[in-house]
Write a protein that holds these residues in place. Structure first.
Motif, PDB file in Angstrom:
ATOM      1  N   LEU A   1       1.030  -1.095  -0.083  1.00  0.00           N
ATOM      2  CA  LEU A   1      -0.212   0.053  -0.176  1.00  0.00           C
ATOM      3  C   LEU A   1       1.068   1.382   0.601  1.00  0.00           C
ATOM      4  O   LEU A   1       1.946   1.483   0.713  1.00  0.00           O
ATOM      5  N   VAL A   2       0.392   2.069  -0.490  1.00  0.00           N
ATOM      6  CA  VAL A   2       0.992   3.339  -1.226  1.00  0.00           C
ATOM      7  C   VAL A   2       0.046   4.602  -0.823  1.00  0.00           C
ATOM      8  O   VAL A   2      -0.693   3.553  -0.489  1.00  0.00           O
ATOM      9  N   ASP A   3       0.150   5.924  -0.547  1.00  0.00           N
ATOM     10  CA  ASP A   3      -0.086   6.857  -0.301  1.00  0.00           C
ATOM     11  C   ASP A   3      -1.360   6.825   0.606  1.00  0.00           C
ATOM     12  O   ASP A   3      -2.306   6.530   0.688  1.00  0.00           O
ATOM     13  N   LEU A   4      -0.969   6.865   1.978  1.00  0.00           N
ATOM     14  CA  LEU A   4      -1.089   6.264   3.760  1.00  0.00           C
ATOM     15  C   LEU A   4      -2.352   7.672   4.164  1.00  0.00           C
ATOM     16  O   LEU A   4      -2.386   8.090   5.189  1.00  0.00           O
ATOM     17  N   GLU A   5      -1.920   8.991   2.902  1.00  0.00           N
ATOM     18  CA  GLU A   5      -2.925  10.172   3.462  1.00  0.00           C
ATOM     19  C   GLU A   5      -4.171  10.108   4.268  1.00  0.00           C
ATOM     20  O   GLU A   5      -4.614  10.977   5.420  1.00  0.00           O
ATOM     21  N   THR A   6      -5.112   9.480   3.118  1.00  0.00           N
ATOM     22  CA  THR A   6      -6.322   9.170   4.151  1.00  0.00           C
ATOM     23  C   THR A   6      -6.792   8.220   4.878  1.00  0.00           C
ATOM     24  O   THR A   6      -8.307   8.069   5.137  1.00  0.00           O
ATOM     25  N   PHE A   7      -5.781   7.356   5.041  1.00  0.00           N
ATOM     26  CA  PHE A   7      -6.662   6.693   6.188  1.00  0.00           C
ATOM     27  C   PHE A   7      -7.455   7.151   7.248  1.00  0.00           C
ATOM     28  O   PHE A   7      -7.019   8.120   7.645  1.00  0.00           O
ATOM     29  N   ALA A   8      -8.108   6.304   7.645  1.00  0.00           N
ATOM     30  CA  ALA A   8      -9.173   6.282   8.912  1.00  0.00           C
ATOM     31  C   ALA A   8      -9.652   5.665   9.217  1.00  0.00           C
ATOM     32  O   ALA A   8      -9.283   4.467   9.387  1.00  0.00           O
ATOM     33  N   VAL A   9     -10.482   5.747  11.024  1.00  0.00           N
ATOM     34  CA  VAL A   9     -11.662   4.684  11.007  1.00  0.00           C
ATOM     35  C   VAL A   9     -12.796   5.050  10.786  1.00  0.00           C
ATOM     36  O   VAL A   9     -13.539   6.544  11.132  1.00  0.00           O
ATOM     37  N   ASP A  10     -13.080   4.452  10.345  1.00  0.00           N
ATOM     38  CA  ASP A  10     -14.883   4.593   9.108  1.00  0.00           C
ATOM     39  C   ASP A  10     -15.300   2.777   8.946  1.00  0.00           C
ATOM     40  O   ASP A  10     -15.157   2.137   8.981  1.00  0.00           O
ATOM     41  N   LEU A  11     -16.442   3.081   8.174  1.00  0.00           N
ATOM     42  CA  LEU A  11     -16.977   2.095   7.266  1.00  0.00           C
ATOM     43  C   LEU A  11     -15.556   1.266   6.406  1.00  0.00           C
ATOM     44  O   LEU A  11     -15.253   2.580   5.715  1.00  0.00           O
ATOM     45  N   ARG A  12     -16.478   0.489   6.501  1.00  0.00           N
ATOM     46  CA  ARG A  12     -15.265  -0.189   5.464  1.00  0.00           C
ATOM     47  C   ARG A  12     -15.563   0.021   4.334  1.00  0.00           C
ATOM     48  O   ARG A  12     -14.350  -0.383   2.782  1.00  0.00           O
ATOM     49  N   GLU A  13     -16.822  -0.524   4.018  1.00  0.00           N
ATOM     50  CA  GLU A  13     -17.388   0.118   2.337  1.00  0.00           C
ATOM     51  C   GLU A  13     -16.311   0.677   1.895  1.00  0.00           C
ATOM     52  O   GLU A  13     -16.552   0.729   1.025  1.00  0.00           O
ATOM     53  N   HIS A  14     -15.964   1.961   2.962  1.00  0.00           N
ATOM     54  CA  HIS A  14     -15.849   3.314   1.848  1.00  0.00           C
ATOM     55  C   HIS A  14     -15.048   2.364   1.051  1.00  0.00           C
ATOM     56  O   HIS A  14     -14.586   3.082  -0.195  1.00  0.00           O
ATOM     57  N   ASP A  15     -13.917   1.624   1.393  1.00  0.00           N
ATOM     58  CA  ASP A  15     -12.867   1.156   0.173  1.00  0.00           C
ATOM     59  C   ASP A  15     -13.077  -0.121  -0.401  1.00  0.00           C
ATOM     60  O   ASP A  15     -12.568   0.231  -2.014  1.00  0.00           O
ATOM     61  N   LEU A  16     -14.997  -0.709  -0.192  1.00  0.00           N
ATOM     62  CA  LEU A  16     -15.198  -1.078  -1.191  1.00  0.00           C
ATOM     63  C   LEU A  16     -16.029  -0.651  -2.588  1.00  0.00           C
ATOM     64  O   LEU A  16     -15.588  -0.828  -3.609  1.00  0.00           O
ATOM     65  N   VAL A  17     -16.727   0.133  -2.681  1.00  0.00           N
ATOM     66  CA  VAL A  17     -17.200   1.915  -3.169  1.00  0.00           C
ATOM     67  C   VAL A  17     -16.559   1.886  -4.541  1.00  0.00           C
ATOM     68  O   VAL A  17     -16.299   1.718  -5.374  1.00  0.00           O
ATOM     69  N   VAL A  18     -15.002   2.389  -3.540  1.00  0.00           N
ATOM     70  CA  VAL A  18     -14.397   2.485  -4.950  1.00  0.00           C
ATOM     71  C   VAL A  18     -14.208   2.182  -6.014  1.00  0.00           C
ATOM     72  O   VAL A  18     -14.666   2.200  -6.785  1.00  0.00           O
ATOM     73  N   THR A  19     -13.912   0.644  -6.044  1.00  0.00           N
ATOM     74  CA  THR A  19     -13.195  -0.827  -6.827  1.00  0.00           C
ATOM     75  C   THR A  19     -15.036  -0.390  -7.414  1.00  0.00           C
ATOM     76  O   THR A  19     -14.991  -0.880  -9.360  1.00  0.00           O
ATOM     77  N   ALA A  20     -15.664  -0.844  -7.288  1.00  0.00           N
ATOM     78  CA  ALA A  20     -17.239  -0.205  -7.781  1.00  0.00           C
ATOM     79  C   ALA A  20     -17.385   0.192  -8.243  1.00  0.00           C
ATOM     80  O   ALA A  20     -18.278   0.523  -9.445  1.00  0.00           O
ATOM     81  N   LEU A  21     -17.527   1.648  -8.281  1.00  0.00           N
ATOM     82  CA  LEU A  21     -17.420   2.995  -8.550  1.00  0.00           C
ATOM     83  C   LEU A  21     -16.595   3.512 -10.088  1.00  0.00           C
ATOM     84  O   LEU A  21     -17.195   3.287 -11.169  1.00  0.00           O
ATOM     85  N   SER A  22     -15.500   1.864 -10.128  1.00  0.00           N
ATOM     86  CA  SER A  22     -14.642   2.377 -10.789  1.00  0.00           C
ATOM     87  C   SER A  22     -15.398   1.222 -12.564  1.00  0.00           C
ATOM     88  O   SER A  22     -15.060   1.778 -13.334  1.00  0.00           O
ATOM     89  N   ARG A  23     -15.920   0.499 -11.626  1.00  0.00           N
ATOM     90  CA  ARG A  23     -16.421  -0.295 -12.980  1.00  0.00           C
ATOM     91  C   ARG A  23     -17.656   0.333 -13.902  1.00  0.00           C
ATOM     92  O   ARG A  23     -17.793  -0.237 -15.216  1.00  0.00           O
ATOM     93  N   ASP A  24     -18.519   1.048 -12.877  1.00  0.00           N
ATOM     94  CA  ASP A  24     -19.575   1.370 -13.252  1.00  0.00           C
ATOM     95  C   ASP A  24     -19.180   2.617 -14.479  1.00  0.00           C
ATOM     96  O   ASP A  24     -19.490   3.282 -15.156  1.00  0.00           O
ATOM     97  N   ARG A  25     -18.383   3.705 -13.835  1.00  0.00           N
ATOM     98  CA  ARG A  25     -17.965   5.122 -14.679  1.00  0.00           C
ATOM     99  C   ARG A  25     -16.055   4.856 -15.311  1.00  0.00           C
ATOM    100  O   ARG A  25     -16.094   5.939 -16.021  1.00  0.00           O
ATOM    101  N   TYR A  26     -16.225   4.462 -14.464  1.00  0.00           N
ATOM    102  CA  TYR A  26     -14.335   4.639 -15.264  1.00  0.00           C
ATOM    103  C   TYR A  26     -13.517   3.592 -16.237  1.00  0.00           C
ATOM    104  O   TYR A  26     -12.914   3.448 -16.059  1.00  0.00           O
TER     105      TYR A  26
END
Length: 290
Positions: free
Chosen positions: A193-218
């Motif tokens: 892993l690189v670019d650790l500046e956005t680390f947080a404690v929150d919903l794990r789903e935040h990390d998974l929605v990114v790739t789902a959006l990549s499928r749909d939008r990018y």
């Protein structure tokens, strides 16, 4: 924020530090929220403005914590933030040359390891996905239609409230916060892993929605998304809150592009494309990375 944060300005700041070697010979790797330079065996990250100092300090702590936990990630080369004319500068060990591009499945395997960890002994913030919207729109200024800016502000407020009301499927805990394959480096010893500046404690789903959006939008290949789901073990699209996190991220992504619109016709065109697709309620309009 320093609106004139150019490569030359970042090099001048780097030259003010004692540990950066020759700033003139440094190789620029990226220029965004930070200017990232390769300097010999180190990587130096120069923050865009003084407000990023606390985040830089937290990122160094996250790097050390991940090392203690045995999670493959970029490692700090110094434990303290250097300050150059108010700007934070952090030093990191340079990773070996990549052997191949990172895949969504590589990312998923690292997320599984990260998501298995309890919260660290130091404080991490919530994932304030929408927190930068006002700043990015302010930087956009008159380059974007004021009606579009107001529309994004309204979306921000609505999705912030909706996100706060979500019931997660996964146990909340440490997250990367910007979980994309571009934030994974695959060297001879495997993905890190690189670019650790956005680390947080929150919903794990935040990390998974990114790739789902990549499928749909990018334009991410559906097979690559399926490999991501298999490697992680769960598809976030099955969760009823997925659309809310997706909408929040889309809002933030539009505003992020807006800050580059002044003097950059390509950024302005992409901003307009994104906002129009949101106004039209069309989730399939292709967006392009910027």
């Amino acid at each position: 924020m320093d609106a004139a944060f150019t490569e030359q300005r970042a090099r001048a700041l780097l030259a003010l530090t004692d540990a950066a070697g020759s700033a003139a010979d440094a190789e620029l790797l990226a220029l965004g929220e930070n200017a990232v330079f390769a300097v010999g065996g180190l990587v130096a990250k120069v923050g865009r403005d003084a407000s990023l100092v606390p985040r830089a300090r937290r990122e160094l702590r996250v790097g050390a914590w991940l090392e203690d936990c045995g999670v493959p990630a970029v490692r700090p080369a110094a434990s303290e933030v250097l300050i150059a004319d108010g700007h934070p500068v952090t030093l990191w060990h340079r990773l070996p040359q990549a052997v191949r591009p990172a895949s969504p499945a590589d990312l998923a395997k690292l997320l599984r390891r990260l998501h298995a960890l309890p919260a660290p002994g130091f404080g991490l913030p919530r994932r304030d996905l929408l927190g930068g919207v006002e700043r990015w729109l302010r930087l956009a200024g008159d380059a974007v239609d004021p009606a579009d800016a107001d529309y994004l502000r309204e979306r921000r407020d609505g999705f912030a409230a909706a996100t706060a009301a979500l019931t997660p499927h996964l146990e909340p805990g440490p997250i990367h916060g910007d979980a994309l394959p571009r934030n994974v480096h695959v060297g001879p010893d495997g993905p890190v892993l690189v670019d650790l500046e956005t680390f947080a404690v929150d919903l794990r789903e935040h990390d998974l929605v990114v790739t789902a959006l990549s499928r749909d939008r990018y334009g991410l290949d559906p097979e690559a998304y399926a490999a991501f789901v298999r490697a992680y073990g769960w598809d976030v699209r099955e969760w009823e809150g997925c659309a809310v996190l997706r909408g929040a991220r889309e809002t933030a992504s539009c505003a992020w592009v807006a800050q580059h619109a002044p003097g950059n016709p390509a950024a302005l065109a992409e901003f307009r494309r994104r906002v129009a697709s949101l106004r039209d309620g069309d989730p399939a309009v292709r967006w392009y990375p910027f």
